[in-house]
Design a protein around this motif. Structure first.
Motif, PDB file in Angstrom:
ATOM      1  N   PRO A 145      17.536   3.445  16.703  1.00 50.15           N
ATOM      2  CA  PRO A 145      16.762   3.764  15.488  1.00 50.15           C
ATOM      3  C   PRO A 145      16.353   2.495  14.752  1.00 50.15           C
ATOM      4  O   PRO A 145      17.091   1.513  14.740  1.00 50.15           O
ATOM      5  N   GLN A 146      15.164   2.532  14.191  1.00 52.28           N
ATOM      6  CA  GLN A 146      14.730   1.409  13.361  1.00 52.28           C
ATOM      7  C   GLN A 146      14.780   1.848  11.917  1.00 52.28           C
ATOM      8  O   GLN A 146      14.020   2.708  11.506  1.00 52.28           O
ATOM      9  N   GLY A 147      15.711   1.296  11.198  1.00 49.86           N
ATOM     10  CA  GLY A 147      15.941   1.739   9.827  1.00 49.86           C
ATOM     11  C   GLY A 147      16.690   3.060   9.843  1.00 49.86           C
ATOM     12  O   GLY A 147      16.745   3.746  10.878  1.00 49.86           O
ATOM     13  N   LEU A 148      17.306   3.443   8.744  1.00 45.55           N
ATOM     14  CA  LEU A 148      18.072   4.693   8.700  1.00 45.55           C
ATOM     15  C   LEU A 148      17.544   5.581   7.591  1.00 45.55           C
ATOM     16  O   LEU A 148      17.323   5.126   6.476  1.00 45.55           O
ATOM     17  N   THR A 149      17.331   6.878   7.946  1.00 48.18           N
ATOM     18  CA  THR A 149      16.893   7.822   6.908  1.00 48.18           C
ATOM     19  C   THR A 149      17.355   9.228   7.259  1.00 48.18           C
ATOM     20  O   THR A 149      17.559   9.559   8.427  1.00 48.18           O
ATOM     21  N   LEU A 150      17.528  10.076   6.217  1.00 51.92           N
ATOM     22  CA  LEU A 150      17.853  11.492   6.451  1.00 51.92           C
ATOM     23  C   LEU A 150      16.598  12.339   6.272  1.00 51.92           C
ATOM     24  O   LEU A 150      16.661  13.561   6.259  1.00 51.92           O
ATOM     25  N   HIS A 151      15.460  11.649   6.165  1.00 53.10           N
ATOM     26  CA  HIS A 151      14.196  12.327   5.901  1.00 53.10           C
ATOM     27  C   HIS A 151      13.898  13.427   6.920  1.00 53.10           C
ATOM     28  O   HIS A 151      13.428  14.502   6.584  1.00 53.10           O
ATOM     29  N   TRP A 152      14.191  13.177   8.172  1.00 55.37           N
ATOM     30  CA  TRP A 152      13.829  14.117   9.231  1.00 55.37           C
ATOM     31  C   TRP A 152      14.659  15.397   9.171  1.00 55.37           C
ATOM     32  O   TRP A 152      14.208  16.452   9.581  1.00 55.37           O
ATOM     33  N   PHE A 153      15.863  15.293   8.627  1.00 43.85           N
ATOM     34  CA  PHE A 153      16.673  16.504   8.425  1.00 43.85           C
ATOM     35  C   PHE A 153      16.087  17.331   7.294  1.00 43.85           C
ATOM     36  O   PHE A 153      15.999  18.552   7.371  1.00 43.85           O
ATOM     37  N   GLN A 154      15.670  16.578   6.264  1.00 42.60           N
ATOM     38  CA  GLN A 154      15.036  17.250   5.124  1.00 42.60           C
ATOM     39  C   GLN A 154      13.768  17.963   5.589  1.00 42.60           C
ATOM     40  O   GLN A 154      13.466  19.069   5.177  1.00 42.60           O
ATOM     41  N   ASN A 155      13.077  17.315   6.514  1.00 45.95           N
ATOM     42  CA  ASN A 155      11.817  17.807   7.047  1.00 45.95           C
ATOM     43  C   ASN A 155      11.953  19.203   7.681  1.00 45.95           C
ATOM     44  O   ASN A 155      11.054  20.030   7.580  1.00 45.95           O
ATOM     45  N   ILE A 156      13.121  19.451   8.336  1.00 46.05           N
ATOM     46  CA  ILE A 156      13.343  20.756   8.963  1.00 46.05           C
ATOM     47  C   ILE A 156      13.161  21.859   7.939  1.00 46.05           C
ATOM     48  O   ILE A 156      12.545  22.885   8.203  1.00 46.05           O
ATOM     49  N   PHE A 157      13.752  21.612   6.755  1.00 46.24           N
ATOM     50  CA  PHE A 157      13.728  22.668   5.746  1.00 46.24           C
ATOM     51  C   PHE A 157      12.407  22.714   5.003  1.00 46.24           C
ATOM     52  O   PHE A 157      12.091  23.683   4.343  1.00 46.24           O
ATOM     53  N   GLU A 158      11.640  21.640   5.126  1.00 50.45           N
ATOM     54  CA  GLU A 158      10.357  21.622   4.436  1.00 50.45           C
ATOM     55  C   GLU A 158       9.257  22.284   5.255  1.00 50.45           C
ATOM     56  O   GLU A 158       8.377  22.944   4.716  1.00 50.45           O
ATOM     57  N   ILE A 159       9.329  22.129   6.564  1.00 52.17           N
ATOM     58  CA  ILE A 159       8.339  22.796   7.401  1.00 52.17           C
ATOM     59  C   ILE A 159       8.677  24.274   7.444  1.00 52.17           C
ATOM     60  O   ILE A 159       9.763  24.662   7.886  1.00 52.17           O
ATOM     61  N   SER A 160       7.782  25.126   7.006  1.00 55.51           N
ATOM     62  CA  SER A 160       8.120  26.544   6.831  1.00 55.51           C
ATOM     63  C   SER A 160       8.403  27.214   8.167  1.00 55.51           C
ATOM     64  O   SER A 160       9.238  28.106   8.260  1.00 55.51           O
ATOM     65  N   ALA A 161       7.729  26.762   9.228  1.00 57.43           N
ATOM     66  CA  ALA A 161       7.952  27.374  10.538  1.00 57.43           C
ATOM     67  C   ALA A 161       9.413  27.197  10.966  1.00 57.43           C
ATOM     68  O   ALA A 161      10.025  28.109  11.513  1.00 57.43           O
ATOM     69  N   PHE A 162       9.948  26.023  10.697  1.00 60.41           N
ATOM     70  CA  PHE A 162      11.349  25.788  11.038  1.00 60.41           C
ATOM     71  C   PHE A 162      12.273  26.653  10.187  1.00 60.41           C
ATOM     72  O   PHE A 162      13.251  27.214  10.667  1.00 60.41           O
ATOM     73  N   GLN A 212       2.856  19.186  19.666  1.00 52.64           N
ATOM     74  CA  GLN A 212       1.887  18.606  18.740  1.00 52.64           C
ATOM     75  C   GLN A 212       2.350  17.282  18.153  1.00 52.64           C
ATOM     76  O   GLN A 212       1.592  16.343  18.049  1.00 52.64           O
ATOM     77  N   PHE A 213       3.609  17.261  17.724  1.00 50.83           N
ATOM     78  CA  PHE A 213       4.120  16.037  17.093  1.00 50.83           C
ATOM     79  C   PHE A 213       5.267  15.502  17.932  1.00 50.83           C
ATOM     80  O   PHE A 213       6.041  16.276  18.476  1.00 50.83           O
ATOM     81  N   PHE A 214       5.361  14.204  17.992  1.00 52.98           N
ATOM     82  CA  PHE A 214       6.479  13.625  18.716  1.00 52.98           C
ATOM     83  C   PHE A 214       7.341  12.828  17.752  1.00 52.98           C
ATOM     84  O   PHE A 214       7.681  11.689  17.978  1.00 52.98           O
ATOM     85  N   ASP A 215       7.663  13.501  16.608  1.00 49.95           N
ATOM     86  CA  ASP A 215       8.406  12.773  15.576  1.00 49.95           C
ATOM     87  C   ASP A 215       9.901  13.106  15.627  1.00 49.95           C
ATOM     88  O   ASP A 215      10.325  14.014  16.335  1.00 49.95           O
ATOM     89  N   PRO A 216      10.718  12.365  14.910  1.00 47.88           N
ATOM     90  CA  PRO A 216      12.175  12.555  14.961  1.00 47.88           C
ATOM     91  C   PRO A 216      12.651  13.925  14.486  1.00 47.88           C
ATOM     92  O   PRO A 216      13.837  14.222  14.608  1.00 47.88           O
ATOM     93  N   THR A 217      11.777  14.797  13.962  1.00 56.41           N
ATOM     94  CA  THR A 217      12.214  16.143  13.573  1.00 56.41           C
ATOM     95  C   THR A 217      12.831  16.859  14.772  1.00 56.41           C
ATOM     96  O   THR A 217      13.802  17.596  14.641  1.00 56.41           O
ATOM     97  N   ILE A 218      12.235  16.625  15.942  1.00 57.31           N
ATOM     98  CA  ILE A 218      12.749  17.236  17.169  1.00 57.31           C
ATOM     99  C   ILE A 218      14.225  16.891  17.338  1.00 57.31           C
ATOM    100  O   ILE A 218      15.067  17.755  17.575  1.00 57.31           O
ATOM    101  N   THR A 222      11.841  31.819  17.598  1.00 56.93           N
ATOM    102  CA  THR A 222      13.213  31.386  17.314  1.00 56.93           C
ATOM    103  C   THR A 222      13.195  29.871  17.171  1.00 56.93           C
ATOM    104  O   THR A 222      12.225  29.209  17.547  1.00 56.93           O
ATOM    105  N   LEU A 223      14.269  29.331  16.667  1.00 59.23           N
ATOM    106  CA  LEU A 223      14.326  27.903  16.386  1.00 59.23           C
ATOM    107  C   LEU A 223      14.091  27.039  17.635  1.00 59.23           C
ATOM    108  O   LEU A 223      13.252  26.131  17.598  1.00 59.23           O
ATOM    109  N   PRO A 224      14.774  27.304  18.756  1.00 58.75           N
ATOM    110  CA  PRO A 224      14.518  26.469  19.934  1.00 58.75           C
ATOM    111  C   PRO A 224      13.076  26.566  20.425  1.00 58.75           C
ATOM    112  O   PRO A 224      12.507  25.571  20.872  1.00 58.75           O
ATOM    113  N   ILE A 225      12.482  27.743  20.306  1.00 61.30           N
ATOM    114  CA  ILE A 225      11.091  27.907  20.747  1.00 61.30           C
ATOM    115  C   ILE A 225      10.147  27.157  19.811  1.00 61.30           C
ATOM    116  O   ILE A 225       9.208  26.487  20.245  1.00 61.30           O
ATOM    117  N   GLN A 226      10.416  27.238  18.529  1.00 60.04           N
ATOM    118  CA  GLN A 226       9.621  26.519  17.538  1.00 60.04           C
ATOM    119  C   GLN A 226       9.702  25.014  17.783  1.00 60.04           C
ATOM    120  O   GLN A 226       8.735  24.274  17.636  1.00 60.04           O
TER     121      GLN A 226
END
Ligand code: ATP
Ligand code: MG
Lengths: 353, 262
Positions: free
Chosen positions: B42-59, B227-233, B216-220
């Motif tokens: 990882p380059q730099g450390l953040t919990l942003h991507w965990f927060q992102n799960i709850f922000e994306i409504s589909a997740f 579409q995105f290849f970001d750390p949310t995965i 379901t979550l794994p399918i989502q």
């Protein structure tokens, strides 16, 4: 309330195999009858029929005036003690004993009082709060007994209740079972394959073989006057010699055995001129006398030491028999002797077809 | 007493742990990276991507669906599995041997075949709504765990205990609830947890049964990755992993993991 138990021509099948055939049995009020027999002869099956876990394919079962045959098991009100104890693992000793009362709608305080009373009667006051896993085999057996007794059933049934205990405890427990059964005057059926156990505590014993009762009698009668060869063998009449009456004189008959030797015996209903019969004898019922004499001519074979006597394998014209001789006078192999039947240790039996 | 360990055994153990754990380390690392693409280390450390799960409504939505499905499907499966396990154990002599294996079939059939045939029968064939076919599909998927684990505790159960209850005045039905059920509780809980985890992590059956609006979550997760290849995965993976580990830890603390391998 004491009642009698009656089985009338009851048959039972597992699938297509017949396990019990036309079994009839009457257990009188307050009587303890044992079912005794080797493994697989149908003892447990008989209990399961009475308990209602198995439906008979023919016949009726009555408890007093009540016909049990079609009554569901839970409505039969019979106290059962299982070989594996079958205590409820998730309940304390007290709750185990109170279980039956709870099902009968007895209020909480009343049922705890009665359960505690019964627990005291089997001597487990100190353990009432324990769970079965923390009890010894003997203690579990007492809980099982208390659980069956507390509902004051008109009939108690035991399926080999002592077979998982050690020898010393078995003797203590069977006395205890007998004491409690007599104190309550409860009618009881007791299953075991231990002859001593059955004889020591029963009013009467039914000796079973292959789904039939071979003889139902008091232990005393079974022990001294078996009605047939199976029962005779079962109670220790090891020797069976086939004979035929050739002459009759007063109170005695002269019988000829296979091989031609003759012997005089007291008259008996089976020793009728012209008919074959069996002379059954315990080893101690054949007195070994040196030389030729009035008994069965024989030649001594292997000698073994029993502590209270010497035992000999004897060759007679009718086959090999086992006889006991006195300790005071050990005899050598090959000695010609005669074996004198002792009337109180022998019996005459019909030859089965 | 001194026990001597063979050096090769040590080497093997280290390798096994390395291969088992390194993907996990990589996933956790990537989930924490402060970059907009997946990378390790990882380059730099953040919990942003965990927060992102709850922000994306589909997740958020699919997370709720997944948990509800796992609980509901397992519960439904238990309703069938407990009586089945009971019958198999109680009537061991009478029930033909192969019946025991029938309930394990969903494990033996390749999952993708199971998923496809469920789609054909439930969704297309019977025209069930998506949520309902998902529920039925998951119930079927986890049935083997319910039957097997509950069955394991029933196999050690002495059925004369049940007969004792009947002789003391319980009907057969009541005897099951007061004499049998309390003594197989541990098996039911263990079976439930195992089934829950299986359902929660399932992809191959769900992928055939999900449809417009319901996922379901794994399918989502798969959809998101296209579409995105970001750390949310990675962060969703860590979340699923965490739930699984947490549930397993509870089992271990309460029943012992050996319970599951019996
Ligand atoms: N569930 C069953 N299915 C088929 N056959 C059975 C079943 N239970 C018992 N049997 C058979 O019925 C016969 C009588 O069995 P039962 O259990 O009554 O014998 P038992 O006299 O109690 O023997 P033991 O002293 O070994 O307990 C045996 O031959 C046994 O194999
Ligand atoms: Mg038996």
């Amino acid at each position: 309330m004491t009642v009698s138990l009656t089985l009338d021509n009851v048959s039972a099948h597992y699938g297509s195999t017949k396990v019990l055939e036309d079994l009839s049995l009457h257990v009188g009020e307050g009587e303890l009858v044992s079912l005794l027999g080797s493994s697989g002869c149908g003892k447990t099956t008989t209990l399961r029929l009475v308990a209602g876990f198995l439906q008979p394919t023919a016949g009726t079962i009555r408890l007093g005036e009540r016909d049990l045959t079609r009554l569901p098991a839970h409505a039969r009100n019979i106290g059962l003690v299982f070989q594996t104890y079958a205590l409820f693992p998730h309940l304390s000793v007290r709750d185990n004993v109170a279980f039956g009362l709870k099902q009968r709608g007895v209020g909480r305080r009343e049922r705890i009082r009665r359960a505690d009373d019964m627990i005291a009667r089997v001597g487990l006051e100190a353990l009432a709060d324990r769970h079965p896993a923390n009890l010894s085999g003997g203690q579990r057996q007492r809980v099982a007994l208390a659980r069956a007794l507390v509902i004051e059933p008109p009939l108690l049934m035991f399926d080999e209740p002592l077979s998982n205990l050690d020898a010393k405890l078995r003797v203590d427990m069977r006395v205890e079972i007998r004491r409690l059964q007599q104190a309550n005057g409860t009618t009881a059926v007791y299953v075991t394959h231990d002859q001593e156990e059955a004889f020591s505590i029963s009013d009467r014993v039914a000796i079973m073989n292959a789904g039939r009762i071979m003889q139902l009698d008091t232990p005393e009668v079974l022990y001294s006057k078996p009605a047939n060869a199976f029962v005779a063998d079962f109670v220790g009449f090891e020797n069976m010699l086939k004979m035929r009456v050739v002459a009759e004189a007063g109170d005695a008959v002269r019988a000829e055995m296979e091989g031609g030797a003759t012997i005089d015996l007291p008259k008996d209903r089976f020793a009728v001129p012209g008919r074959d019969f069996l002379l059954a004898a315990r080893p101690e019922g054949l007195l070994v006398v040196e030389g030729a004499g009035a008994g069965i001519p024989a030649r001594l074979g292997l000698r073994t030491y029993l502590g209270r006597a010497y035992q000999y394998q004897c060759d007679t014209p009718g086959g090999t028999v086992t006889a006991n001789g006195p300790l005071s006078m050990p005899m050598e192999q090959g000695t010609p002797v005669s074996l004198v039947p002792q009337p109180d240790q022998c019996c005459l039996l019909p030859v089965e077809a | 007493m001194q026990t001597r360990t063979h050096p090769l055994l040590v080497a093997f153990s280290v390798l096994v742990f390395f291969f088992l754990l390194s993907p996990l380390v990589i996933i956790v690392g990537s989930a924490l990276s402060d970059t907009s693409y997946l990378t390790f280390p990882p380059q730099g450390l953040t919990l942003h991507w965990f927060q992102n799960i709850f922000e994306i409504s589909a997740f958020r939505r699919t997370m709720i669906t997944s948990f509800t499905l796992a609980v509901g499907g397992t519960a439904l499966s238990m309703l069938i599995g407990i009586p089945a396990a009971y019958a198999l154990a109680r009537y061991r002599v009478e029930v033909p041997r192969f019946m025991g294996n029938v309930f394990v079939l969903p494990i033996l059939i390749p999952e993708i075949v199971l998923g496809f045939s469920l789609m054909k029968s439930l969704a297309t064939g019977m025209g069930l709504p998506i949520t309902l076919s998902l529920l039925v599909g998951h119930a079927l998927l986890v049935l083997p765990y319910c039957v097997r684990v509950v069955g394991a505790s029933l196999n050690n159960f002495d059925f004369s205990i049940e007969e004792a209850a009947v002789s003391l005045g319980c009907t057969r039905t009541k005897a099951f609830f007061v004499a049998v059920l309390p003594n197989i509780q541990a098996g039911i809980i263990a079976g439930f947890i195992l089934a829950f985890i299986t359902s929660l992590n399932d992809v191959s059956v769900s992928i055939f049964l999900t449809g417009p609006g319901v996922s379901t979550l794994p399918i989502q997760l798969l959809a998101h990755m296209e579409q995105f290849f970001d750390p949310t995965i990675a962060s969703v993976s860590v979340l699923l992993m965490f739930v699984t580990v947490a549930v397993m830890a509870i089992v271990e603390r309460t029943l012992g993991l050996t319970f599951l391998t019996k």
